[in-house]
Design a protein around this motif. Sequence first.
Motif, PDB file in Angstrom:
ATOM      1  N   SER A   1       3.123   7.120  -7.790  1.00 29.28           N
ATOM      2  CA  SER A   1       4.165   7.966  -7.238  1.00 29.28           C
ATOM      3  C   SER A   1       3.565   9.201  -6.575  1.00 29.28           C
ATOM      4  O   SER A   1       2.643   9.828  -7.105  1.00 29.28           O
ATOM      5  N   ILE A   2       4.110   9.569  -5.399  1.00 26.68           N
ATOM      6  CA  ILE A   2       3.623  10.772  -4.726  1.00 26.68           C
ATOM      7  C   ILE A   2       4.042  12.031  -5.482  1.00 26.68           C
ATOM      8  O   ILE A   2       3.509  13.107  -5.243  1.00 26.68           O
TER       9      ILE A   2
ATOM     10  N   MET B   1       4.565  14.010   3.455  1.00 25.25           N
ATOM     11  CA  MET B   1       5.006  13.756   2.082  1.00 25.25           C
ATOM     12  C   MET B   1       4.083  12.749   1.402  1.00 25.25           C
ATOM     13  O   MET B   1       3.740  12.890   0.228  1.00 25.25           O
ATOM     14  N   LEU B   2       3.669  11.716   2.161  1.00 28.36           N
ATOM     15  CA  LEU B   2       2.791  10.703   1.585  1.00 28.36           C
ATOM     16  C   LEU B   2       1.426  11.279   1.214  1.00 28.36           C
ATOM     17  O   LEU B   2       0.816  10.855   0.227  1.00 28.36           O
ATOM     18  N   THR B   3       0.948  12.241   1.997  1.00 29.03           N
ATOM     19  CA  THR B   3      -0.354  12.846   1.714  1.00 29.03           C
ATOM     20  C   THR B   3      -0.277  13.941   0.664  1.00 29.03           C
ATOM     21  O   THR B   3      -1.308  14.425   0.186  1.00 29.03           O
TER      22      THR B   3
ATOM     23  N   ASP C   1      11.649   8.833  -3.885  1.00 27.85           N
ATOM     24  CA  ASP C   1      10.246   8.765  -4.284  1.00 27.85           C
ATOM     25  C   ASP C   1       9.468   7.914  -3.294  1.00 27.85           C
ATOM     26  O   ASP C   1      10.037   7.148  -2.505  1.00 27.85           O
ATOM     27  N   GLY C   2       8.178   8.088  -3.317  1.00 23.87           N
ATOM     28  CA  GLY C   2       7.273   7.279  -2.521  1.00 23.87           C
ATOM     29  C   GLY C   2       6.082   6.884  -3.372  1.00 23.87           C
ATOM     30  O   GLY C   2       5.746   7.578  -4.344  1.00 23.87           O
TER      31      GLY C   2
ATOM     32  N   ALA D   1       0.831  -1.197   0.000  1.00 19.91           N
ATOM     33  CA  ALA D   1       0.000   0.000   0.000  1.00 19.91           C
ATOM     34  C   ALA D   1       0.865   1.246   0.000  1.00 19.91           C
ATOM     35  O   ALA D   1       0.487   2.276  -0.569  1.00 19.91           O
ATOM     36  N   ILE D   2       2.024   1.162   0.651  1.00 10.68           N
ATOM     37  CA  ILE D   2       2.986   2.271   0.702  1.00 10.68           C
ATOM     38  C   ILE D   2       4.380   1.715   0.449  1.00 10.68           C
ATOM     39  O   ILE D   2       4.739   0.665   0.975  1.00 10.68           O
ATOM     40  N   GLU D   3       5.144   2.437  -0.340  1.00 12.04           N
ATOM     41  CA  GLU D   3       6.556   2.090  -0.533  1.00 12.04           C
ATOM     42  C   GLU D   3       7.341   3.385  -0.703  1.00 12.04           C
ATOM     43  O   GLU D   3       6.913   4.286  -1.428  1.00 12.04           O
TER      44      GLU D   3
END
Length: 301
Positions: free
Chosen positions: A67-68, A49-51, A60-61, A4-6
């Motif tokens: 990609s964020i 940063m994720l939001t 990167d996320g 879900a997140i990386e």
Amino acid sequence: MDLAIETKALSKSFDALQAVDKLYLAVPAGSIFGLIGPNGAGKSTLIQMLTGIIRPDSGDGFILGQSIRKRDGSIRNRVGYVPDVPVMYPGVTVAEMYRLGSKLYPFWDWERCRELHKGFRLPEGQRIRNLSRGQKVQVALVMALALRPQLLLLDEPTAGLDPVVRRAFLQTIIEEVAEQGTTVFYSSHNLNDLEQSADHIAAIYRGRMLFSHTLDELKESVHRLQLIFAGEPPEDAIKSLSGLVEYQQSGRVITITITGDLDSISPRLVELEPELVKELNLDLESIFVTFMESQGYGFER
């Protein structure tokens, strides 16, 4: 494994402060993932940063595979966010906040909204400015879950809440994951809450990853052992043990905290010829404090 997140070498600095430093993180889909760390470790910066609230300097996320740096509105519609201090329009009522949410989010679920609102016993006609902090957090959670998110980001939401409200909040989160398969990424200082609800735990310190494990793996990888000797303990031999994190001595009794597989550690302890080896209980808070002290973090006396 679906993530879900990386994050990949994700970094962010503010002037001379390196808040997040080349951070690598992987959050499995469908998990309750707890993020811990001392004040200033970079937890809130990472979540912001994720939001998309702030942009990374480098790296990167990825949120739900996107990609964020290139995110679009479709991701916003699938991510719920509850900060430690919810930002809402102070002059509107709770009911008006819900109506605003229903217009902003295409997957808004009024049935879920009313169910949670009733469960938290929130005052529908009360203006936001007149709510307690706990009530504001609950309204934010109602709205975050009513949009039917695939991912829920929580940044210290239960800090300062009374035990009854905190328990209701956590129970709602656990039920959401069980019933909907929502991924929860949860930053908190309350390690007891995380120990009861999270299945994965990661710790960051000075913007870098300290460890990331399932809760079971973490507890199986760190051990607190009490060694009792008939004569003078072999202090130098004990302190040279691989994986030793903490050492305490009281006469013939040595208490150590050590990382690694217990089956591999035991033969090395037998060679020291103690009269008795006893494993002591080690909760998540003790594990975290031990790791932090090993990094030189603590109160200087």
